[in-house]
Design a protein around this motif. Structure first.
Motif, short mmCIF file in Angstrom:
data_model
loop_
_atom_site.label_atom_id
_atom_site.label_comp_id
_atom_site.label_asym_id
_atom_site.label_seq_id
_atom_site.Cartn_x
_atom_site.Cartn_y
_atom_site.Cartn_z
N ILE A 116 -5.44 -6.30 5.36
CA ILE A 116 -6.39 -5.66 5.04
C ILE A 116 -7.16 -5.81 3.56
CG2 ILE A 116 -5.02 -3.49 3.83
CD1 ILE A 116 -8.55 -3.32 5.71
N ILE A 160 -8.93 -1.81 13.72
CA ILE A 160 -9.80 -3.02 12.94
C ILE A 160 -9.33 -4.41 13.38
CG2 ILE A 160 -10.26 -3.58 10.54
CD1 ILE A 160 -9.47 -0.89 9.62
N ILE A 170 -7.16 3.44 7.11
CA ILE A 170 -6.54 4.65 6.76
C ILE A 170 -5.41 4.44 5.85
CG2 ILE A 170 -7.23 6.27 8.41
CD1 ILE A 170 -4.63 5.72 10.12
N ARG A 171 -5.18 3.16 5.33
CA ARG A 171 -4.31 2.85 4.51
C ARG A 171 -2.67 3.18 4.98
NH1 ARG A 171 -8.52 1.32 2.82
NH2 ARG A 171 -9.73 1.74 1.06
N CYS A 172 -2.45 2.86 6.12
CA CYS A 172 -1.36 2.99 6.61
C CYS A 172 -0.17 1.96 6.31
CB CYS A 172 -1.40 3.08 8.20
SG CYS A 172 -1.74 1.67 9.03
N SER A 173 -0.75 0.67 6.18
CA SER A 173 0.02 -0.56 5.91
C SER A 173 0.75 -1.23 7.05
CB SER A 173 1.17 -0.04 4.51
OG SER A 173 2.33 0.43 4.99
N ALA A 174 0.58 -0.77 8.10
CA ALA A 174 1.24 -1.41 9.45
C ALA A 174 0.92 -2.79 9.27
CB ALA A 174 0.53 -0.59 10.49
N CYS A 175 -0.41 -3.17 9.14
CA CYS A 175 -0.82 -4.75 9.18
C CYS A 175 0.06 -5.58 8.07
CB CYS A 175 -2.39 -4.81 9.03
SG CYS A 175 -3.01 -4.13 7.30
N ILE A 219 -9.07 -7.51 12.45
CA ILE A 219 -8.99 -8.26 11.04
C ILE A 219 -9.32 -9.63 11.22
CG2 ILE A 219 -7.48 -8.83 9.10
CD1 ILE A 219 -6.36 -5.74 9.52
N CYS A 243 -2.92 -2.42 14.01
CA CYS A 243 -3.79 -1.33 13.36
C CYS A 243 -4.18 0.04 13.91
CB CYS A 243 -5.00 -2.06 12.96
SG CYS A 243 -6.22 -0.94 12.07
N PRO A 244 -3.78 1.31 13.80
CA PRO A 244 -4.13 2.29 14.33
C PRO A 244 -5.43 2.84 14.62
CG PRO A 244 -3.35 2.96 11.87
CD PRO A 244 -3.25 1.35 12.29
N VAL A 245 -6.42 2.17 13.82
CA VAL A 245 -7.74 2.68 14.13
C VAL A 245 -8.41 1.18 14.51
CG1 VAL A 245 -8.12 4.59 12.73
CG2 VAL A 245 -8.07 2.41 11.61
N ILE A 256 0.80 -1.24 0.11
CA ILE A 256 0.03 -0.04 0.28
C ILE A 256 0.76 1.22 -0.03
CG2 ILE A 256 -1.48 1.39 1.47
CD1 ILE A 256 -2.94 -1.27 2.35
S1 SF4 Z 1 -3.04 -1.50 9.91
FE1 SF4 Z 1 -5.36 -0.83 9.89
S2 SF4 Z 1 -5.46 1.07 8.89
FE2 SF4 Z 1 -3.53 0.51 8.37
S3 SF4 Z 1 -3.74 -0.41 6.16
FE3 SF4 Z 1 -3.96 -2.06 7.89
S4 SF4 Z 1 -6.02 -2.16 8.22
FE4 SF4 Z 1 -5.62 0.03 7.23
#
Ligand code: SF4
Length: 485
Positions: free
Chosen positions: A340, A377, A312-317, A379, A373-375, A147
């Motif tokens: 994600i 989710i 928020i498309r951070c790509s941490a996951c 998963i 995930c910073p928000v 991402i």
């Molecule tokens: S860590 Fe959370 S916010 Fe970031 S890309 Fe993955 S699902 Fe989205």
């Protein structure tokens, strides 16, 4: 696209790819962990970020109408697109109306999701990616695999080769003495892109957030190329997923704090650009905003899955996922890879297609994605929910899947203690035979078989099979009187 297990096979065999991925994800992971640890109230921030996104999603229709109203009040034209075809048609129409044959693009996964570049190419309009990593992917006739770092699967030597081979065909050539030093490669890209920025009269962007209260679109980026796109051309079209809406300017605060630390491992991203419609004499004088659904309302209707729209498309996951680290992004068959992607794609497109149905199973359910995930989710929860939906969707199949047959057999065996005892005896016999065949010993000393014949070879093709114990618990209990003899 092939289903995930088939697509992953080639990636698993590519040792260079695995090396590139392991190195890159480890670096970003370590950097992120360091800057997250600096924020004592990180958990509160995560809760606040999730609450902002939930509030917007709970009240989505009203928030979007408000966004439209404020954007229009600032001189923008708002378009609503139900699907990829409608969104692409809007952008193509704007390009045609201005007689342009090329556009510059920045920061838009949504446009990759809808295949905008291909639609523009069909209309005779060339679309140039200006994010460095996306430029590498485009010049390499490749697909994004991450991402945030779409060219994460490429190393420096490969990027140099792509620049030397392709830049001259589409614009300013790379210098002949190009080395694979990151600074030299970045300078070559800068020179190449500058020509395009100065020539283009139309730009296409995405947005990280869209503030309903003020009609403001927000883009976060690291290179400054985004700002060139957002300010130099006369016409700007922004394609924005409807889930990007944030109710108020104040509510951007937790999101702007969460995103850079979670994505690039920075305390603050170098460029945050915001714009609200048209400003006379400053920046684009014609601004269009395409509000894109393309499956988002379908995802919203799913009570468990709708939390994926907080993303928020951070790509941490991606960076913490053991599956992603080994197979990379291409195996997911979408612009949204990793954990994600494994939930978002089935939610947006619906289940029922073999490729989409394979994605919820592309996970070890270790939970690292939820932790990162910073928000917040969840998963793993959505993965399990989608798995059950996929399984339910196949209950009526005339030819049941091998897993369904295995579960039926297990249900039959476990339904009666005598059947279970008989199977245990057979399994003990099989254990004795396999033990003789096994040439490998697993950690802990248990023998294993590396290759099984016939259809069972599919199992041992990717893993060793530990031999069954020669004696079951029941037999041991009878023989030893529960350990007393
Ligand atoms: S860590 Fe959370 S916010 Fe970031 S890309 Fe993955 S699902 Fe989205």
């Amino acid at each position: 696209m092939p289903a995930f297990p088939d697509a992953a096979r080639a990636a698993l065999a590519d040792t260079q790819l695995r090396h590139n991925l392991a190195h890159a994800t480890r670096t970003i992971r370590d950097k992120r962990a360091g800057v997250v640890a600096e924020v004592p109230e990180w958990e509160e921030l995560r809760l606040a970020g999730a609450a902002v996104k939930d509030r917007a999603l709970h009240d989505l229709e009203a928030q979007l109408l408000r966004l439209e109203e404020t954007l229009v009040a600032h001189g923008a034209t708002v378009h609503w697109a139900r699907d990829a075809a409608e969104a692409n048609a809007v952008v193509v129409d704007v390009a045609r109306a201005h007689g342009v044959d090329e556009v510059v693009k920045v920061k838009s996964m949504a446009t990759q999701e809808i295949g905008l570049n291909e639609a523009l190419a069909e209309a005779g309009v060339a679309a140039w990616e200006t994010d460095l990593a996306e430029l590498i992917v485009q010049l390499g006739d490749d697909l994004p695999s991450h991402i945030l770092v779409p060219a994460i699967h490429r190393n420096r030597a490969e990027i140099r080769e792509i620049f030397l081979r392709r830049m001259a065909q589409v614009g300013r050539p790379a210098p002949t003495d190009l080395t694979d030093e990151p600074a030299v490669l970045a300078e070559a890209a800068r020179e190449h892109l500058r020509e395009k920025f100065l020539r283009a009269t139309m730009a296409v962007s995405g947005a990280n957030f869209a503030v309903a209260e003020t009609g403001t679109l927000v883009v976060l980026e690291s290179e400054g190329n985004g700002r060139m796109c957002l300010t130099l051309p006369e016409v700007l079209v922004s394609v924005v997923g409807i889930e990007k809406v944030v109710p108020t300017w104040a509510e951007l605060d937790p999101l702007l704090r969460l995103l850079p630390r979670s994505s690039t491992g920075e305390r603050m991203n170098p460029y945050t650009s915001t714009w609200s419609g048209v400003s006379s004499g400053d920046g684009p004088q014609e601004v269009h905003v395409v509000l894109l659904d393309n499956g988002r309302t379908r995802a919203l209707a799913d009570a468990v899955g709708r939390q994926a729209l907080r993303c928020i498309r951070c790509s941490a996951c991606l960076n913490v996922c053991p599956v992603y680290e080994r197979v990379g992004g291409h195996a997911y068959g979408s612009v949204y890879p990793g954990p994600i992607g494994a939930i978002l794609n089935p939610l947006l497109r619906g289940t029922g297609d073999p490729q989409t149905d394979s994605l919820p199973f592309a996970s070890s359910l270790c939970g690292a994605c939820f932790e990162a995930c910073p928000v917040r989710i969840d998963i793993p929860e959505v993965l399990v929910h989608l798995r059950s939906r996929v399984v339910d969707g196949h209950r009526g199949d005339r030819v049941p899947k091998p897993e369904a047959l295995a579960m039926r057999a297990a249900s039959y065996v476990f339904g009666d203690h005598r059947r279970l005892a008989a199977v245990e005896r057979t399994s003990g016999l099989a254990g004795r035979v396999l033990r003789k065949l096994g040439r490998k010993t697993l950690p802990g000393g248990r023998p294993a078989v590396e290759h099984l014949p016939g259809p069972a070879a599919a199992w041992t093709g990717a893993r060793d099979l530990a031999t069954p114990p020669e004696e079951s618990f029941r037999t041991w209990w009878d023989r030893t009187d529960g350990g007393r003899r």
